[in-house]
Design an enzyme around this catalytic site. Structure first.
Site, PDB file in Angstrom:
ATOM      1  N   TRP A 104      12.662   2.082  -2.748  1.00 41.33           N
ATOM      2  CA  TRP A 104      12.474   3.463  -2.290  1.00 41.33           C
ATOM      3  C   TRP A 104      13.668   4.279  -2.888  1.00 41.33           C
ATOM      4  CZ3 TRP A 104      10.781   0.627   2.648  1.00 41.33           C
ATOM      5  CH2 TRP A 104       9.535   0.861   2.920  1.00 41.33           C
ATOM      6  N   ALA A 146       0.915  -1.293   0.063  1.00 45.72           N
ATOM      7  CA  ALA A 146       0.000   0.004  -0.036  1.00 45.72           C
ATOM      8  C   ALA A 146       0.806   1.151  -0.097  1.00 45.72           C
ATOM      9  CB  ALA A 146      -0.786  -0.010   1.364  1.00 45.72           C
ATOM     10  N   ASP A 147       2.093   1.072   0.057  1.00 46.17           N
ATOM     11  CA  ASP A 147       3.037   2.171   0.151  1.00 46.17           C
ATOM     12  C   ASP A 147       3.176   2.985  -1.149  1.00 46.17           C
ATOM     13  OD1 ASP A 147       5.313   3.679   2.074  1.00 46.17           O
ATOM     14  OD2 ASP A 147       6.054   3.461  -0.127  1.00 46.17           O
ATOM     15  N   ILE A 148       2.812   4.388  -1.176  1.00 45.35           N
ATOM     16  CA  ILE A 148       2.803   5.185  -2.403  1.00 45.35           C
ATOM     17  C   ILE A 148       4.064   4.985  -3.147  1.00 45.35           C
ATOM     18  CG2 ILE A 148       2.590   7.358  -3.742  1.00 45.35           C
ATOM     19  CD1 ILE A 148       0.221   7.596  -1.421  1.00 45.35           C
ATOM     20  N   GLY A 149       5.253   5.194  -2.425  1.00 49.21           N
ATOM     21  CA  GLY A 149       6.566   5.169  -2.957  1.00 49.21           C
ATOM     22  C   GLY A 149       6.933   3.823  -3.449  1.00 49.21           C
TER      23      GLY A 149
END
Length: 288
Positions: A284, A242-245
């Site tokens: 990231w 779910a992390d946008i990055g």
């Protein structure tokens, strides 16, 4: 006063560690001297350890120093844990040479997964950072630590659960924290002080057991637990879909016109286990 020189297997890029800590106003980083000062608790006793890189990416070496000779061994062990000096980055690097992340791992070779300095601080920081931009998150965290923590030799220590459990929502509101986050942080501290939540003991639990235990605490959801597993405990096989990055990095890597779906991500990561945390870390880095 004690001193120690530590040599580890490469590759290990300590300068990338310092770069990631540099924006945090609570961290004392000297890029020219390649050093950082680390606040550590050993059996509730606070210590300051100075860590300075004296080697290279291929042949990493470090000079450590502190004041408490009696706690020297425990401090060195904790520093090694924080900076993940026992993790075989060479093996992980070689593993990803057979994957779609090959070029990213070559570009950012030797990037370690660094732990937060304090377990309680790791989770309170996550709660503070929820749903706000990074600049304000740093400001709010700095205000929290400097108002309710303490200072030794010019280095700030996170307030500990026993202190935070006695605070009121109004006290946290005075440093611009929302009422809801204030309730969450105080409630979390009281879960430790009054109800026996042992963060150190969680190191011996599985990821699933930690999810089950921590998500019972009001204000701690999946995102916070994933961050704690990654940056509090250094678990090697976490991939926060779910992390946008992460989504943006995958979009860039696979030249997609839109962010990948969960199904697509599940397909991509099949070949990256059991090192999904390192896949996340390098993805990231690829968009920093």
């Amino acid at each position: 006063m004690w001193e120690e020189t530590i040599k580890i297997d490469g590759p290990y890029n300590f300068d990338s560690v310092l770069d990631r800590h540099q924006p945090d106003p609570l961290k004392q980083v000297n890029l020219e001297q390649r050093s950082i000062r680390v606040p550590i608790f050993i059996d509730d006793r606070p210590h300051v350890v100075d860590v300075k890189a004296i080697g290279t990416i291929d042949q990493p070496a470090f000079h450590l120093s502190g004041k408490s000779e009696a706690d020297k061994a425990a401090l060195i062990q904790r520093i090694a844990e924080i900076f993940q000096w026992n993790v075989p980055l060479k093996r992980i690097h070689q593993y990803f040479q057979q994957t779609d992340l090959k070029e990213i791992f070559q570009t950012f070779i030797g990037t370690p997964l660094i732990l937060d300095f304090d377990l309680f601080g790791s989770i309170t920081k996550c709660i503070i950072h929820q749903q706000i931009n990074m600049k304000f998150a740093y400001t709010l965290t700095e205000g929290f630590v400097k108002t309710f923590g303490f200072e030794i030799d010019g280095l700030w220590f996170n307030p500990q659960p026993e202190t935070v459990a006695t605070l009121t929502v109004e006290q946290l509101r005075e440093i611009k924290m929302s009422g809801r986050k204030a309730e969450y942080i105080i409630g979390f501290a009281r879960e430790i002080v009054d109800h026996g939540l042992d963060l150190e003991a969680l190191k011996r639990e599985s990821d699933e057991e930690i999810f089950h235990r921590l998500t019972k605490v009001r204000g701690i959801g999946k995102w916070t637990v994933e961050n704690f597993l990654l940056f509090g405990l250094g678990r090697p096989n976490l991939f926060p879909m779910a992390d946008i990055g992460i989504q943006n990095a995958l979009k860039k890597l696979y030249q997609l016109e839109r962010k990948p779906t969960n199904e697509e991500m599940a397909h991509y990561i099949k070949g990256w286990e059991p090192y999904l945390s390192y896949a996340s870390l390098y993805l990231w880095r690829s968009i920093e």
